[in-house]
Design a protein around this motif. Structure first.
Motif, PDB file in Angstrom:
ATOM      1  N   TYR A 149       0.892  -1.122   0.065  1.00 33.48           N
ATOM      2  CA  TYR A 149       0.111  -0.004   0.051  1.00 33.48           C
ATOM      3  C   TYR A 149       0.944   1.302   0.200  1.00 33.48           C
ATOM      4  N   ASP A 189       1.019   3.959  -2.929  1.00 31.65           N
ATOM      5  CA  ASP A 189       0.727   5.429  -2.694  1.00 31.65           C
ATOM      6  C   ASP A 189       1.958   6.485  -3.139  1.00 31.65           C
ATOM      7  N   CYS A 208       1.829   6.713  -6.803  1.00 29.58           N
ATOM      8  CA  CYS A 208       0.737   7.716  -7.252  1.00 29.58           C
ATOM      9  C   CYS A 208       1.402   8.896  -7.287  1.00 29.58           C
TER      10      CYS A 208
END
Length: 63
Positions: free
Chosen positions: A16, A20, A23
Motif C-alpha cells: 500500500y 501510494d 501515485c
C-alpha cells in the motif's frame, strides 16, 4: 508495527505504501509536465518602444 494485510488479496502494508508513493510521483510528474508546457507556450510580453504610448495613458488634444 502491526501488519495490515488483506488476506483475500494478499496485500501487505508495504504494498500500500509503495503504491501510494508511486501515485504521488506520477501526479508530481504530471504537474511539472503541465507547468513546463505552460512556460513553453507562454507569450513574452511586448515591450513598449521609446516613443510609443501605453494604452492606459490618455491622449489630450487641444482645440
Amino acid at each position: 508495527m502491526a501488519r495490515m494485510a488483506s488476506t483475500r488479496l494478499g496485500f501487505q502494508w508495504h504494498d500500500y505504501v509503495q503504491a501510494d508513493a508511486e501515485c504521488d510521483r506520477y501526479w508530481a510528474f504530471k504537474k511539472a509536465e503541465k507547468r513546463s508546457l505552460n512556460e513553453a507556450t507562454k507569450k513574452s510580453p511586448r515591450a513598449a518602444t521609446q516613443g510609443e504610448k501605453k494604452t492606459s495613458e490618455k491622449i489630450y488634444i487641444d482645440f
